[in-house]
Scaffold this active site. Structure first.
Site, short mmCIF file in Angstrom:
data_model
loop_
_atom_site.label_atom_id
_atom_site.label_comp_id
_atom_site.label_asym_id
_atom_site.label_seq_id
_atom_site.Cartn_x
_atom_site.Cartn_y
_atom_site.Cartn_z
N TYR A 151 10.71 -6.17 -7.34
CA TYR A 151 9.51 -5.38 -7.70
C TYR A 151 8.28 -6.29 -7.59
O TYR A 151 7.27 -5.90 -7.00
CB TYR A 151 9.63 -4.79 -9.13
N LYS A 155 4.91 -6.07 -5.03
CA LYS A 155 3.51 -6.03 -5.47
C LYS A 155 2.73 -7.26 -4.99
O LYS A 155 1.53 -7.17 -4.77
CB LYS A 155 3.44 -5.85 -6.99
P1 NDP Z 1 5.04 7.28 -12.43
O1 NDP Z 1 6.52 7.13 -12.27
O2 NDP Z 1 4.53 8.06 -13.58
O3 NDP Z 1 4.42 7.88 -11.08
C1 NDP Z 1 4.84 7.44 -9.82
C2 NDP Z 1 4.37 8.41 -8.76
O4 NDP Z 1 4.78 7.90 -7.48
C3 NDP Z 1 4.96 9.79 -8.92
O5 NDP Z 1 3.96 10.76 -8.70
C4 NDP Z 1 6.01 9.86 -7.81
O6 NDP Z 1 6.08 11.18 -7.30
C5 NDP Z 1 5.40 8.93 -6.74
N1 NDP Z 1 6.42 8.39 -5.86
C6 NDP Z 1 7.42 7.51 -6.17
N2 NDP Z 1 8.19 7.30 -5.11
C7 NDP Z 1 7.68 8.06 -4.09
C8 NDP Z 1 8.05 8.28 -2.75
N3 NDP Z 1 9.11 7.67 -2.20
N4 NDP Z 1 7.31 9.12 -2.00
C9 NDP Z 1 6.25 9.75 -2.54
N5 NDP Z 1 5.83 9.58 -3.80
C10 NDP Z 1 6.56 8.75 -4.57
O7 NDP Z 1 4.47 5.78 -12.47
P2 NDP Z 1 2.98 5.20 -12.62
O8 NDP Z 1 1.98 6.28 -12.62
O9 NDP Z 1 3.01 4.25 -13.74
O10 NDP Z 1 2.92 4.33 -11.28
C11 NDP Z 1 1.93 4.51 -10.29
C12 NDP Z 1 1.70 3.19 -9.57
O11 NDP Z 1 1.19 2.23 -10.50
C13 NDP Z 1 2.96 2.56 -8.96
O12 NDP Z 1 2.61 2.01 -7.71
C14 NDP Z 1 3.32 1.45 -9.95
O13 NDP Z 1 4.01 0.40 -9.34
C15 NDP Z 1 1.93 1.03 -10.39
N6 NDP Z 1 1.88 0.32 -11.67
C16 NDP Z 1 2.39 0.90 -12.80
C17 NDP Z 1 2.35 0.21 -14.00
C18 NDP Z 1 2.95 0.75 -15.26
O14 NDP Z 1 3.18 -0.04 -16.19
N7 NDP Z 1 3.19 2.06 -15.38
C19 NDP Z 1 1.73 -1.12 -14.08
C20 NDP Z 1 1.23 -1.63 -12.84
C21 NDP Z 1 1.29 -0.92 -11.68
P3 NDP Z 1 7.43 11.95 -6.91
O15 NDP Z 1 8.52 11.46 -7.82
O16 NDP Z 1 7.08 13.40 -7.09
O17 NDP Z 1 7.65 11.59 -5.48
C1 8X3 Z 2 4.38 -2.66 -13.84
C2 8X3 Z 2 4.07 -3.70 -14.86
O1 8X3 Z 2 4.95 -5.80 -15.98
O2 8X3 Z 2 6.47 -3.89 -15.86
O3 8X3 Z 2 3.85 -3.02 -12.61
O4 8X3 Z 2 6.00 -5.19 -13.92
S1 8X3 Z 2 5.46 -4.68 -15.14
#
Ligand code: NDP
Ligand code: 8X3
Length: 250
Positions: A151, A155
């Site tokens: 992961y 990133k």
């Molecule tokens: P969620 O799981 O709530 O949302 C993830 C979204 O990504 C969903 O809408 C899902 O839609 C979509 N998705 C996942 N895989 C696919 C795919 N193969 N094709 C199309 N859409 C996809 O997570 P977050 O909102 O937290 O995450 C959003 C972004 O932020 C990610 O890139 C994550 O790595 C990043 N992030 C999150 C953090 C956290 O702590 N939450 C911290 C740092 C970064 P569906 O399932 O309908 O396809």
């Molecule tokens: C998601 C934040 O710290 O779980 O990107 O990797 S962490």
């Protein structure tokens, strides 16, 4: 005429919060995800609240053909002002020698290849507006942590891609911003721990994590600065998180 924003992964979490935030501020929105029923309900929710146009495109960002075939259906006169490359996920939190290789492939195919496919497919639309690409990185793309391995690698790749886009797209006056959050309470941990709600809840226990709305507000700020100002790289955590592994929990 309203500006248009394209948000990948808007069926939940940060992407959905961004859709709501930008619609509230009179942007037409194009939202994507794999879960068609959820896309439809986000569209209905937003159209009932705001007078903006909402377009849904259902595809898996890992699948190059699906990405290009979906984006080609946009009307020829479409212009995209902002792209938020948000779709992404973590799968598992296991040691390098024990992690599931299929999980590694899904993370790299989604977080890295998916972002590349969507960006390339949309660039002709973004060039028309000298637009703005906002990539969701992570603090995991700045610093590795135990059992974060692939992961984190995905990133770190997003970080490198953002820096490269910034350089290569400079001549088109396209802004590129990498937004790197720490822990945000969304469906992220439910997905990471494959539906284990107890494990997911434990990830946000005894401190106040960021919310999806905190990130949407931050992205909106980056996206609405004067045209000569570009935030290249922004790292954001909650007060009680200093880096990927040091928290002050109560
Ligand atoms: P969620 O799981 O709530 O949302 C993830 C979204 O990504 C969903 O809408 C899902 O839609 C979509 N998705 C996942 N895989 C696919 C795919 N193969 N094709 C199309 N859409 C996809 O997570 P977050 O909102 O937290 O995450 C959003 C972004 O932020 C990610 O890139 C994550 O790595 C990043 N992030 C999150 C953090 C956290 O702590 N939450 C911290 C740092 C970064 P569906 O399932 O309908 O396809
Ligand atoms: C998601 C934040 O710290 O779980 O990107 O990797 S962490």
């Amino acid at each position: 005429m309203n500006k248009t924003i394209f948000i990948t992964g808007a069926t939940s979490g940060i992407g959905k919060a961004c859709a709501e935030k930008f619609a509230h501020n009179n942007f037409d929105i194009i939202i994507t995800g794999r879960r068609e029923a959820l896309l439809k309900s986000v569209k209905e929710e937003i159209e009932n609240k705001y007078k903006v146009q909402v377009t849904t495109l259902c595809f898996d960002v890992q699948n190059k053909e699906q990405v290009f075939n979906a984006i080609i259906t946009l009307p020829k006169d479409t212009s995209i002002d902002i792209l938020i490359n948000n779709a992404g996920l973590a799968l598992g939190r296991d040691a390098f020698d024990e992690a599931d290789i299929a999980d590694w492939e899904t993370m790299m195919n989604t977080n890295v290849n998916g972002l590349l496919y969507v960006s390339r497919a949309l660039l002709p639309f973004i060039k028309k507006t000298n637009g703005h690409i906002i990539n969701l990185g992570s603090i995991a793309g700045k610093e590795v942590y135990e059992n974060g391995n692939v992961y984190c690698a995905s990133k770190f790749a997003v970080d490198a891609i953002s820096q490269s886009m910034r350089i290569d797209l400079l001549k088109h006056n396209i802004k590129v911003t990498s937004v790197n959050p720490g822990a945000v309470e969304t469906e992220f941990s439910i997905v990471r721990f494959k539906g284990d709600k107890a494990k997911a809840e434990a990830a946000y226990k005894n401190y106040i994590p960021l919310t999806a709305n905190d990130i949407a507000d931050t992205i909106f700020y980056c996206a609405t600065l004067p045209s000569h100002v570009c935030i290249n790289d922004l790292t954001i955590t909650c007060l009680q998180q200093a880096n990927t592994s040091i928290f002050y929990k109560k």
